[in-house]
Design a protein around this motif. Sequence first.
Motif, PDB file in Angstrom:
ATOM      1  N   ARG A 139       0.816  -1.224   0.000  1.00 50.79           N
ATOM      2  CA  ARG A 139       0.000   0.000   0.000  1.00 50.79           C
ATOM      3  C   ARG A 139       0.848   1.271   0.000  1.00 50.79           C
ATOM      4  O   ARG A 139       0.350   2.340  -0.319  1.00 50.79           O
ATOM      5  CB  ARG A 139      -0.938  -0.001   1.207  1.00 50.79           C
ATOM      6  CG  ARG A 139      -2.048  -1.037   1.088  1.00 50.79           C
ATOM      7  CD  ARG A 139      -2.951  -1.000   2.298  1.00 50.79           C
ATOM      8  NE  ARG A 139      -2.294  -1.532   3.479  1.00 50.79           N
ATOM      9  CZ  ARG A 139      -2.354  -2.798   3.870  1.00 50.79           C
ATOM     10  NH1 ARG A 139      -3.033  -3.666   3.159  1.00 50.79           N
ATOM     11  NH2 ARG A 139      -1.737  -3.200   4.952  1.00 50.79           N
ATOM     12  N   ASP A 140       2.113   1.154   0.361  1.00 49.68           N
ATOM     13  CA  ASP A 140       3.017   2.304   0.421  1.00 49.68           C
ATOM     14  C   ASP A 140       3.758   2.547  -0.895  1.00 49.68           C
ATOM     15  O   ASP A 140       4.472   3.530  -1.028  1.00 49.68           O
ATOM     16  CB  ASP A 140       4.055   2.103   1.528  1.00 49.68           C
ATOM     17  CG  ASP A 140       3.422   1.972   2.905  1.00 49.68           C
ATOM     18  OD1 ASP A 140       2.546   2.791   3.223  1.00 49.68           O
ATOM     19  OD2 ASP A 140       3.798   1.050   3.653  1.00 49.68           O
ATOM     20  N   ILE A 141       3.600   1.663  -1.861  1.00 54.68           N
ATOM     21  CA  ILE A 141       4.365   1.732  -3.113  1.00 54.68           C
ATOM     22  C   ILE A 141       3.629   2.588  -4.141  1.00 54.68           C
ATOM     23  O   ILE A 141       2.433   2.394  -4.382  1.00 54.68           O
ATOM     24  CB  ILE A 141       4.613   0.322  -3.672  1.00 54.68           C
ATOM     25  CG1 ILE A 141       5.432  -0.500  -2.673  1.00 54.68           C
ATOM     26  CG2 ILE A 141       5.300   0.383  -5.037  1.00 54.68           C
ATOM     27  CD1 ILE A 141       5.522  -1.980  -2.993  1.00 54.68           C
ATOM     28  N   VAL A 142       4.367   3.532  -4.759  1.00 53.07           N
ATOM     29  CA  VAL A 142       3.776   4.374  -5.816  1.00 53.07           C
ATOM     30  C   VAL A 142       4.380   4.093  -7.185  1.00 53.07           C
ATOM     31  O   VAL A 142       3.757   4.411  -8.203  1.00 53.07           O
ATOM     32  CB  VAL A 142       3.885   5.881  -5.495  1.00 53.07           C
ATOM     33  CG1 VAL A 142       3.064   6.231  -4.276  1.00 53.07           C
ATOM     34  CG2 VAL A 142       5.317   6.324  -5.340  1.00 53.07           C
ATOM     35  N   ALA A 143       5.572   3.519  -7.245  1.00 50.54           N
ATOM     36  CA  ALA A 143       6.208   3.219  -8.532  1.00 50.54           C
ATOM     37  C   ALA A 143       7.313   2.193  -8.318  1.00 50.54           C
ATOM     38  O   ALA A 143       7.776   1.968  -7.199  1.00 50.54           O
ATOM     39  CB  ALA A 143       6.787   4.487  -9.149  1.00 50.54           C
ATOM     40  N   ILE A 144       7.733   1.578  -9.442  1.00 46.08           N
ATOM     41  CA  ILE A 144       8.756   0.532  -9.370  1.00 46.08           C
ATOM     42  C   ILE A 144       9.822   0.739 -10.436  1.00 46.08           C
ATOM     43  O   ILE A 144       9.599   1.434 -11.425  1.00 46.08           O
ATOM     44  CB  ILE A 144       8.131  -0.869  -9.555  1.00 46.08           C
ATOM     45  CG1 ILE A 144       7.463  -0.976 -10.943  1.00 46.08           C
ATOM     46  CG2 ILE A 144       7.166  -1.180  -8.437  1.00 46.08           C
ATOM     47  CD1 ILE A 144       7.090  -2.383 -11.345  1.00 46.08           C
ATOM     48  N   TYR A 145      10.961   0.096 -10.206  1.00 45.64           N
ATOM     49  CA  TYR A 145      12.022   0.030 -11.212  1.00 45.64           C
ATOM     50  C   TYR A 145      12.553  -1.398 -11.203  1.00 45.64           C
ATOM     51  O   TYR A 145      13.408  -1.753 -10.385  1.00 45.64           O
ATOM     52  CB  TYR A 145      13.141   1.032 -10.922  1.00 45.64           C
ATOM     53  CG  TYR A 145      14.214   1.006 -11.984  1.00 45.64           C
ATOM     54  CD1 TYR A 145      14.038   1.684 -13.190  1.00 45.64           C
ATOM     55  CD2 TYR A 145      15.378   0.271 -11.800  1.00 45.64           C
ATOM     56  CE1 TYR A 145      15.014   1.639 -14.177  1.00 45.64           C
ATOM     57  CE2 TYR A 145      16.359   0.220 -12.780  1.00 45.64           C
ATOM     58  CZ  TYR A 145      16.166   0.908 -13.959  1.00 45.64           C
ATOM     59  OH  TYR A 145      17.116   0.854 -14.940  1.00 45.64           O
ATOM     60  N   PRO A 146      12.027  -2.273 -12.066  1.00 43.90           N
ATOM     61  CA  PRO A 146      12.474  -3.671 -12.101  1.00 43.90           C
ATOM     62  C   PRO A 146      13.784  -3.817 -12.866  1.00 43.90           C
ATOM     63  O   PRO A 146      14.086  -3.018 -13.753  1.00 43.90           O
ATOM     64  CB  PRO A 146      11.333  -4.377 -12.831  1.00 43.90           C
ATOM     65  CG  PRO A 146      10.752  -3.320 -13.710  1.00 43.90           C
ATOM     66  CD  PRO A 146      10.936  -2.008 -12.997  1.00 43.90           C
ATOM     67  N   TYR A 148       1.851  -1.779 -10.631  1.00 42.46           N
ATOM     68  CA  TYR A 148       2.505  -0.501 -10.342  1.00 42.46           C
ATOM     69  C   TYR A 148       3.098   0.136 -11.594  1.00 42.46           C
ATOM     70  O   TYR A 148       3.626  -0.559 -12.453  1.00 42.46           O
ATOM     71  CB  TYR A 148       3.636  -0.699  -9.325  1.00 42.46           C
ATOM     72  CG  TYR A 148       3.163  -1.290  -8.029  1.00 42.46           C
ATOM     73  CD1 TYR A 148       2.476  -0.532  -7.103  1.00 42.46           C
ATOM     74  CD2 TYR A 148       3.414  -2.627  -7.735  1.00 42.46           C
ATOM     75  CE1 TYR A 148       2.038  -1.083  -5.912  1.00 42.46           C
ATOM     76  CE2 TYR A 148       2.978  -3.188  -6.540  1.00 42.46           C
ATOM     77  CZ  TYR A 148       2.288  -2.414  -5.636  1.00 42.46           C
ATOM     78  OH  TYR A 148       1.854  -2.959  -4.471  1.00 42.46           O
ATOM     79  N   PRO A 149       3.052   1.478 -11.656  1.00 46.53           N
ATOM     80  CA  PRO A 149       3.703   2.171 -12.774  1.00 46.53           C
ATOM     81  C   PRO A 149       5.215   2.172 -12.597  1.00 46.53           C
ATOM     82  O   PRO A 149       5.726   2.013 -11.485  1.00 46.53           O
ATOM     83  CB  PRO A 149       3.137   3.588 -12.682  1.00 46.53           C
ATOM     84  CG  PRO A 149       2.759   3.757 -11.257  1.00 46.53           C
ATOM     85  CD  PRO A 149       2.352   2.393 -10.764  1.00 46.53           C
ATOM     86  N   LEU A 150       5.921   2.377 -13.706  1.00 45.10           N
ATOM     87  CA  LEU A 150       7.374   2.475 -13.660  1.00 45.10           C
ATOM     88  C   LEU A 150       7.776   3.833 -13.108  1.00 45.10           C
ATOM     89  O   LEU A 150       7.078   4.831 -13.318  1.00 45.10           O
ATOM     90  CB  LEU A 150       7.974   2.276 -15.048  1.00 45.10           C
ATOM     91  CG  LEU A 150       7.768   0.898 -15.668  1.00 45.10           C
ATOM     92  CD1 LEU A 150       8.323   0.876 -17.088  1.00 45.10           C
ATOM     93  CD2 LEU A 150       8.413  -0.184 -14.825  1.00 45.10           C
ATOM     94  N   MET A 151       8.902   3.896 -12.416  1.00 46.75           N
ATOM     95  CA  MET A 151       9.403   5.172 -11.906  1.00 46.75           C
ATOM     96  C   MET A 151       9.593   6.140 -13.062  1.00 46.75           C
ATOM     97  O   MET A 151      10.103   5.759 -14.115  1.00 46.75           O
ATOM     98  CB  MET A 151      10.733   4.983 -11.179  1.00 46.75           C
ATOM     99  CG  MET A 151      10.592   4.420  -9.810  1.00 46.75           C
ATOM    100  SD  MET A 151      12.174   4.466  -8.959  1.00 46.75           S
ATOM    101  CE  MET A 151      11.901   3.214  -7.733  1.00 46.75           C
ATOM    102  N   GLY A 152       9.172   7.362 -12.863  1.00 52.23           N
ATOM    103  CA  GLY A 152       9.308   8.384 -13.885  1.00 52.23           C
ATOM    104  C   GLY A 152       8.134   8.448 -14.840  1.00 52.23           C
ATOM    105  O   GLY A 152       8.041   9.355 -15.652  1.00 52.23           O
TER     106      GLY A 152
END
Length: 141
Positions: free
Chosen positions: A38-45, A120-124
């Motif tokens: 719930r704390d995550i807004v974006a990811i970078y895999p 989740y959306p990608l960072m940026g």
Amino acid sequence: IRFYTQTTQGDTDSFSAPVTLLNGKQTYVDQMAAVSERDIVAIYPFPVADGSGGCAFKLDDHGTMALDSLSMAKRGTLLIATVNGRQVADILIDQRVTVGVVTIPGGITTDEMKIILKKYPLMGGKKAEKKQKKDVYSIGL
């Protein structure tokens, strides 16, 4: 996706649980996750040499404050990362983290990564920026 902090056996059963680390050693973790999905807004895999995946997670304001606090209070202990209830990384807390990004260095399966990428959306990306702004305004800042 949840991150649990290492604790001591001295905590009561209602606050800690025994766990086996990935290296086989026994320890205890807090039963409540310090940071969650719930704390995550974006990811970078990213890919890892062993064939698994790793991922950096950008946190919202709540997650950023939680990570900052635990990185000061729990320095020298472990942050246990889980994906779908499966332990994937034991991360040493060795410095203060103020930027609101926590990284699982590896151990995420291809199927798990597909689910993470859908959620989740990608960072940026534009969606990540909008969600972060919405969270900031929703708490009255």
